[in-house]
Design a protein around this motif. Structure first.
Motif, PDB file in Angstrom:
ATOM      1  N   PRO A  94       8.947 -12.371   3.590  1.00  0.00           N
ATOM      2  CA  PRO A  94       9.145 -10.926   3.419  1.00  0.00           C
ATOM      3  C   PRO A  94       8.360 -10.111   4.449  1.00  0.00           C
ATOM      4  O   PRO A  94       7.243 -10.476   4.823  1.00  0.00           O
ATOM      5  CB  PRO A  94       8.623 -10.653   2.006  1.00  0.00           C
ATOM      6  CG  PRO A  94       8.628 -11.979   1.322  1.00  0.00           C
ATOM      7  CD  PRO A  94       8.361 -12.994   2.385  1.00  0.00           C
ATOM      8  N   LEU A  95       8.970  -9.029   4.907  1.00  0.00           N
ATOM      9  CA  LEU A  95       8.285  -8.060   5.754  1.00  0.00           C
ATOM     10  C   LEU A  95       7.573  -7.061   4.860  1.00  0.00           C
ATOM     11  O   LEU A  95       8.183  -6.494   3.951  1.00  0.00           O
ATOM     12  CB  LEU A  95       9.285  -7.309   6.639  1.00  0.00           C
ATOM     13  CG  LEU A  95       9.919  -8.052   7.814  1.00  0.00           C
ATOM     14  CD1 LEU A  95      10.989  -7.169   8.450  1.00  0.00           C
ATOM     15  CD2 LEU A  95       8.871  -8.449   8.826  1.00  0.00           C
ATOM     16  N   GLU A  96       6.302  -6.831   5.105  1.00  0.00           N
ATOM     17  CA  GLU A  96       5.581  -5.801   4.363  1.00  0.00           C
ATOM     18  C   GLU A  96       5.668  -4.450   5.083  1.00  0.00           C
ATOM     19  O   GLU A  96       5.714  -3.405   4.448  1.00  0.00           O
ATOM     20  CB  GLU A  96       4.124  -6.215   4.169  1.00  0.00           C
ATOM     21  CG  GLU A  96       3.974  -7.461   3.293  1.00  0.00           C
ATOM     22  CD  GLU A  96       2.536  -7.820   3.019  1.00  0.00           C
ATOM     23  OE1 GLU A  96       1.628  -7.178   3.630  1.00  0.00           O
ATOM     24  OE2 GLU A  96       2.290  -8.733   2.205  1.00  0.00           O
ATOM     25  N   GLU A  97       5.689  -4.495   6.409  1.00  0.00           N
ATOM     26  CA  GLU A  97       5.862  -3.288   7.202  1.00  0.00           C
ATOM     27  C   GLU A  97       7.362  -3.093   7.445  1.00  0.00           C
ATOM     28  O   GLU A  97       8.063  -4.024   7.840  1.00  0.00           O
ATOM     29  CB  GLU A  97       5.135  -3.405   8.545  1.00  0.00           C
ATOM     30  CG  GLU A  97       3.660  -3.750   8.426  1.00  0.00           C
ATOM     31  CD  GLU A  97       2.828  -2.554   8.008  1.00  0.00           C
ATOM     32  OE1 GLU A  97       3.302  -1.412   8.190  1.00  0.00           O
ATOM     33  OE2 GLU A  97       1.699  -2.767   7.503  1.00  0.00           O
ATOM     34  N   ALA A  98       7.859  -1.894   7.219  1.00  0.00           N
ATOM     35  CA  ALA A  98       9.284  -1.625   7.404  1.00  0.00           C
ATOM     36  C   ALA A  98       9.658  -1.708   8.883  1.00  0.00           C
ATOM     37  O   ALA A  98       8.932  -1.179   9.732  1.00  0.00           O
ATOM     38  CB  ALA A  98       9.632  -0.247   6.860  1.00  0.00           C
ATOM     39  N   PRO A  99      10.763  -2.373   9.226  1.00  0.00           N
ATOM     40  CA  PRO A  99      11.198  -2.414  10.623  1.00  0.00           C
ATOM     41  C   PRO A  99      11.744  -1.055  11.056  1.00  0.00           C
ATOM     42  O   PRO A  99      12.133  -0.241  10.219  1.00  0.00           O
ATOM     43  CB  PRO A  99      12.308  -3.477  10.604  1.00  0.00           C
ATOM     44  CG  PRO A  99      12.855  -3.412   9.212  1.00  0.00           C
ATOM     45  CD  PRO A  99      11.672  -3.108   8.333  1.00  0.00           C
ATOM     46  N   SER A 138       0.841  -1.196   0.000  1.00  0.00           N
ATOM     47  CA  SER A 138       0.000   0.000   0.000  1.00  0.00           C
ATOM     48  C   SER A 138       0.881   1.253   0.000  1.00  0.00           C
ATOM     49  O   SER A 138       2.089   1.175   0.269  1.00  0.00           O
ATOM     50  CB  SER A 138      -0.901   0.009   1.232  1.00  0.00           C
ATOM     51  OG  SER A 138      -0.118   0.167   2.411  1.00  0.00           O
ATOM     52  N   ASP A 139       0.293   2.407  -0.295  1.00  0.00           N
ATOM     53  CA  ASP A 139       1.047   3.665  -0.275  1.00  0.00           C
ATOM     54  C   ASP A 139       1.631   3.929   1.109  1.00  0.00           C
ATOM     55  O   ASP A 139       2.757   4.421   1.250  1.00  0.00           O
ATOM     56  CB  ASP A 139       0.145   4.827  -0.687  1.00  0.00           C
ATOM     57  CG  ASP A 139      -0.236   4.771  -2.159  1.00  0.00           C
ATOM     58  OD1 ASP A 139       0.446   4.054  -2.914  1.00  0.00           O
ATOM     59  OD2 ASP A 139      -1.214   5.443  -2.546  1.00  0.00           O
TER      60      ASP A 139
END
Length: 222
Positions: free
Chosen positions: A108-113, A62-63
């Motif tokens: 894969p991580l979708e949310e940035a750490p 998502s954006d």
């Protein structure tokens, strides 16, 4: 690839098959388009498939998620060129973090750490390379989430002073057991040949945090 043209190409500009001739500031230059080898090793095939899968995942974000990766990219550094580190894009940061996680079997991580620099350096008592064994002795693993990544070169002449460009990853994610890390089987599996006595080897290694995908500072031994 740039080559010095023969007299037949003087004052000539154009393209013939894969060769292009042009005149630059009075100099005639021939250039040839680089061709990728059609031979792909199993390791290369796995790596390309992994990168393709991660890249497809990025296109589905998502954006809001892409904005998170843009923020993270602002903290991360690319390869230094002429003394200045390159700026990374959100896509660059996403690929780097998730490629690191994929090496140790993480999705894969979708949310940035959240950006952090607390991944420690590798601590160990000794490191041996013999024709029989490649082994770290008494290595301290920071946590169960940290995996060792090791790059090594093939055998080099004892007189070689810099062989770092020839190193490849031979151990993408090692879980330390009882303090000692034996890399012999991993090295021969990737490189396809045994160690040679009296030759020089270049080694680079670092910790990988499998939770965040961040890595620690590299250590270098030859």
């Amino acid at each position: 690839m740039i080559v010095k043209p023969s007299i037949a190409f003087n004052d000539f500009a154009g393209t013939a098959k894969d060769v292009t001739a042009r005149n630059v500031k009075g100099r005639n230059i021939l250039s040839s388009r680089a061709q990728h080898s059609k031979i792909v090793t199993p390791a290369q095939a796995v790596s390309r498939n992994r990168l393709s899968k991660i890249s497809r995942t990025f296109r589905q974000l998502s954006d809001s998620q892409i904005n998170q990766w843009e923020v993270l990219a602002g903290h991360m550094k690319g390869i230094s060129t002429f003394g200045k580190a390159a700026e990374l894009t959100a896509h660059n940061a996403f690929i780097r973090i998730n490629s690191n996680r994929a090496m140790v079997g993480m999705p894969p991580l979708e949310e940035a750490p959240i950006y952090t620099t607390d991944v420690p350096e590798v601590e160990y008592e000794d490191f041996w390379i013999t024709p029989e064994r490649i082994v770290f002795v008494n290595m301290l693993q920071p946590s169960d989430n940290h995996f060792l990544v090791v790059k090594m070169s093939p055998a080099q002449s004892p007189g070689v002073t810099n062989g770092w460009s020839k190193t490849v990853i031979v151990a993408p994610g090692v879980d330390v057991e009882y303090g000692d890390v034996d890399l012999t089987e991993r090295y021969t599996l990737v490189k396809g040949f045994e160690l040679v006595a009296g030759m020089k080897y270049f080694c680079e290694f670092w910790w990988l945090d499998s939770t965040t995908g961040f890595t620690g500072e590299s250590m270098w031994v030859s």
